[in-house]
Design a protein around this motif. Structure first.
Motif, mmCIF file in Angstrom:
data_model
loop_
_atom_site.group_PDB
_atom_site.id
_atom_site.type_symbol
_atom_site.label_atom_id
_atom_site.label_comp_id
_atom_site.label_asym_id
_atom_site.label_seq_id
_atom_site.Cartn_x
_atom_site.Cartn_y
_atom_site.Cartn_z
ATOM 1 N N VAL A 1 -4.537 -5.544 6.544
ATOM 2 C CA VAL A 1 -4.698 -4.293 7.299
ATOM 3 C C VAL A 1 -3.669 -4.198 8.423
ATOM 4 O O VAL A 1 -3.108 -5.206 8.858
ATOM 5 C CB VAL A 1 -6.122 -4.184 7.913
ATOM 6 C CG1 VAL A 1 -7.166 -4.044 6.837
ATOM 7 C CG2 VAL A 1 -6.422 -5.383 8.798
ATOM 8 N N CYS A 2 -3.426 -2.965 8.862
ATOM 9 C CA CYS A 2 -2.515 -2.712 9.981
ATOM 10 C C CYS A 2 -2.959 -1.410 10.651
ATOM 11 O O CYS A 2 -3.855 -0.727 10.135
ATOM 12 C CB CYS A 2 -1.073 -2.611 9.471
ATOM 13 S SG CYS A 2 -0.739 -1.081 8.588
ATOM 14 N N CYS B 1 1.244 -3.148 4.171
ATOM 15 C CA CYS B 1 0.228 -4.155 3.838
ATOM 16 C C CYS B 1 0.225 -4.438 2.338
ATOM 17 O O CYS B 1 0.522 -3.563 1.534
ATOM 18 C CB CYS B 1 -1.158 -3.662 4.249
ATOM 19 S SG CYS B 1 -1.355 -3.510 6.010
ATOM 20 N N CYS C 1 1.846 2.143 4.091
ATOM 21 C CA CYS C 1 2.171 1.091 5.060
ATOM 22 C C CYS C 1 2.641 -0.145 4.300
ATOM 23 O O CYS C 1 2.654 -0.150 3.075
ATOM 24 C CB CYS C 1 0.945 0.762 5.926
ATOM 25 S SG CYS C 1 -0.437 0.066 5.007
ATOM 26 N N CYS D 1 -3.243 1.684 8.048
ATOM 27 C CA CYS D 1 -4.353 1.811 7.101
ATOM 28 C C CYS D 1 -5.709 1.660 7.798
ATOM 29 O O CYS D 1 -6.747 1.928 7.194
ATOM 30 C CB CYS D 1 -4.200 0.859 5.918
ATOM 31 S SG CYS D 1 -3.962 -0.863 6.327
ATOM 32 N N LYS E 1 0.822 -1.211 0.000
ATOM 33 C CA LYS E 1 0.000 0.000 0.000
ATOM 34 C C LYS E 1 0.861 1.269 0.000
ATOM 35 O O LYS E 1 2.078 1.199 0.127
ATOM 36 C CB LYS E 1 -0.934 -0.030 1.214
ATOM 37 C CG LYS E 1 -1.986 -1.142 1.136
ATOM 38 C CD LYS E 1 -2.977 -1.040 2.281
ATOM 39 C CE LYS E 1 -4.023 -2.159 2.200
ATOM 40 N NZ LYS E 1 -4.999 -2.069 3.312
#
Ligand SMILES: [Zn+2]
Length: 479
Positions: free
Chosen positions: A37-38, A25, A23, A41, A20
């Motif tokens: 996801v993290c 991901c 980040c 995001c 992304k």
């Protein structure tokens, strides 16, 4: 009164990267909801975004492919609004300093209605980069939000209000998609949300230079829908003006079921996004060296390839258009035509035989069971007179089914064209002896009657006689 439409487009395209934009991901489609996801995001407080340089590079590639000016300095801004698909309540975007400025997209070929297009360039205003937001899905009375999409790099390509007809808008969308596919930036699959478009449209009396009040239409899920919505909206606006009414600036939504647009929001409640620079992200500096490096990695644009095909292979504009529509088709053609005496014949064969056969079987050209080299070899057999054009079609069908080479099929089935004078002479004599009527007609001056005799010989040889020799021998006997 006669009216003309003024159309501008805003196209959003996801950029193909490993990860992304801010980040680590994965940027992928089709994973289970909320698996990529993290905290970044998902918009947790206190996290720090880190820019993905590859997303910027891809946007520079898009800009260079469209002839944009690439900014040496640009920055990230926060676009503030509240929506459930964006929990940090702002989207990281670019406001006054985008990566790419200006540029143009050449349109050519045919519009949606099949009408040939007037070839011209549609000017771009800018291309900027931002983060995509999460995807909301509404099922009955409940809604779900999938954050896999949040933070995927998203390019926004804004055109000038340069188009005048729905057909031009349709051609523009196709041309843009083609450029992005060629540059390997995106597959532009609208069903997967990889490409989305909004249109702006107004109408004005022909001759008036001042722009009419523009209406934005959202929720267009295909190029066809964009075309249809524009047709509808232009007609609606003209009707309003004809009845003495006036337009007010508003955003409308296209309804696929109703085949109509309806008001979504008016200017009075338009959003003020209160952009301001994102303090968490450094501005982006594009050095001359980096720009040069990206420039040197550029692939040929579709319009450059089209022009080169006409020039290099002596094919028509129309043929070049068909063959460059998809990059894979152009690649196939070039490999098949490589070193061949008649590239035009290769171009014809691909268009009349190969593309149709593949689409019937639901196979993409990049997975063709007949490789470009194998097709080239078949073309060589035709060129050398080893097989007739007619037999070649049977050979080709067999190649498609079995993947066997043309030479092997011809040898195994004994399909070599008969160019042996002795063998053809016998059949010519039989044809003359058995068809007195046609012979008489020919002698009486009906030149076409000879075709009947040619057909007779071809049939007797099961299509293998060299038709040119048959005609020559018949004429030498009868004249
Ligand atoms: Zn993440």
């Amino acid at each position: 009164m006669k009216y003309e439409a003024v159309i501008g487009l805003e196209v959003h395209t996801q950029v193909r990267t490993q990860t992304k934009i801010f980040c680590g991901c994965r940027n992928e489609y089709g994973a289970g909801p909320n698996t990529n996801v993290c905290p970044i995001c998902l918009g947790y407080p206190g996290v720090l975004p880190v820019m993905n340089r590859e997303a910027v590079r891809q946007t520079i590639v898009a800009g260079l492919a469209c002839g944009c000016e690439i900014a040496s300095y640009c920055k990230w801004d926060r676009k503030n609004y509240y929506y459930p698909d964006m929990p940090k309540n702002y989207q990281i975007s670019q406001f006054d300093l985008p990566i790419c400025l200006g540029g143009e997209v050449p349109i050519t070929g045919k519009g949606f209605s099949g009408e040939p297009m007037r070839e011209r360039n549609i000017a771009l205003t800018r291309i900027h980069l931002e983060e995509d937001v999460a995807k909301s899905t509404h099922l009955g009375r409940s809604s779900g939000v999938d954050f896999n999409r949040a933070g995927i790099p998203l390019m926004e390509i804004v055109s000038e209000p340069d188009m005048r007809t729905p057909d031009e808008a349709y051609a523009y969308l196709n041309a843009l998609k083609q450029i992005l596919e060629y540059a390997d930036i995106s597959d532009c699959d609208m069903e997967k949300g990889q490409m989305r478009c909004d249109v702006n449209v107004s109408v004005r009396p022909v001759g008036q230079t001042k722009l009419g009040t523009k209406i934005e239409i959202k929720n267009l899920n295909s190029f066809r829908t964009a075309h249809r919505a524009l047709e509808y909206e232009i007609e609606r606006q003209i009707d309003v003006l004809e009845e003495g009414g006036s337009m007010r600036q508003e955003t409308r939504r296209w309804d696929d079921e109703e085949e109509a647009t309806s008001v979504m929001r008016t200017k009075e409640n338009a959003q003020d996004y209160r952009y301001f620079p994102d303090p968490d992200l450094m501005p982006v500096e594009v050095s001359a060296e980096w720009l040069e490096e990206v420039r040197s990695s550029l692939v040929e644009t579709p319009h450059a390839r089209r022009a080169r095909f006409v020039e290099q292979y002596g094919i028509t504009d129309y043929d070049a258009d068909v063959l460059t529509h998809e990059k894979a088709t152009g690649d196939y053609f070039e490999q098949a035509a490589q070193g061949r005496k008649k590239p035009k014949a290769v171009a014809n064969w691909i268009q009349t035989e190969l593309l149709g056969a593949l689409s019937k079987r639901g196979i993409h050209i990049s997975d063709s069971p007949v490789s470009p080299q194998a097709l080239g070899e078949l073309m060589d057999l035709i060129e050398a007179g080893t097989v007739s054009g007619k037999i070649a079609k049977d050979v080709f069908a067999e190649m498609l089914d079995t993947g066997t080479s043309a030479a092997a099929i011809v040898k195994e089935k004994g399909l070599e064209q008969v160019s042996d004078t002795g063998a053809i002479e016998g059949m010519v004599d039989d044809a003359i002896a058995g068809n007195e009527k046609a012979v008489q007609e020919y002698k009486d001056g009906n030149g076409k009657a000879i075709q009947f005799l040619v057909g007779h010989v071809m049939k007797a040889s099961r299509g293998k006689a060299n038709p040119k020799m048959v005609v020559e021998l018949l004429k030498s006997r009868l004249d």
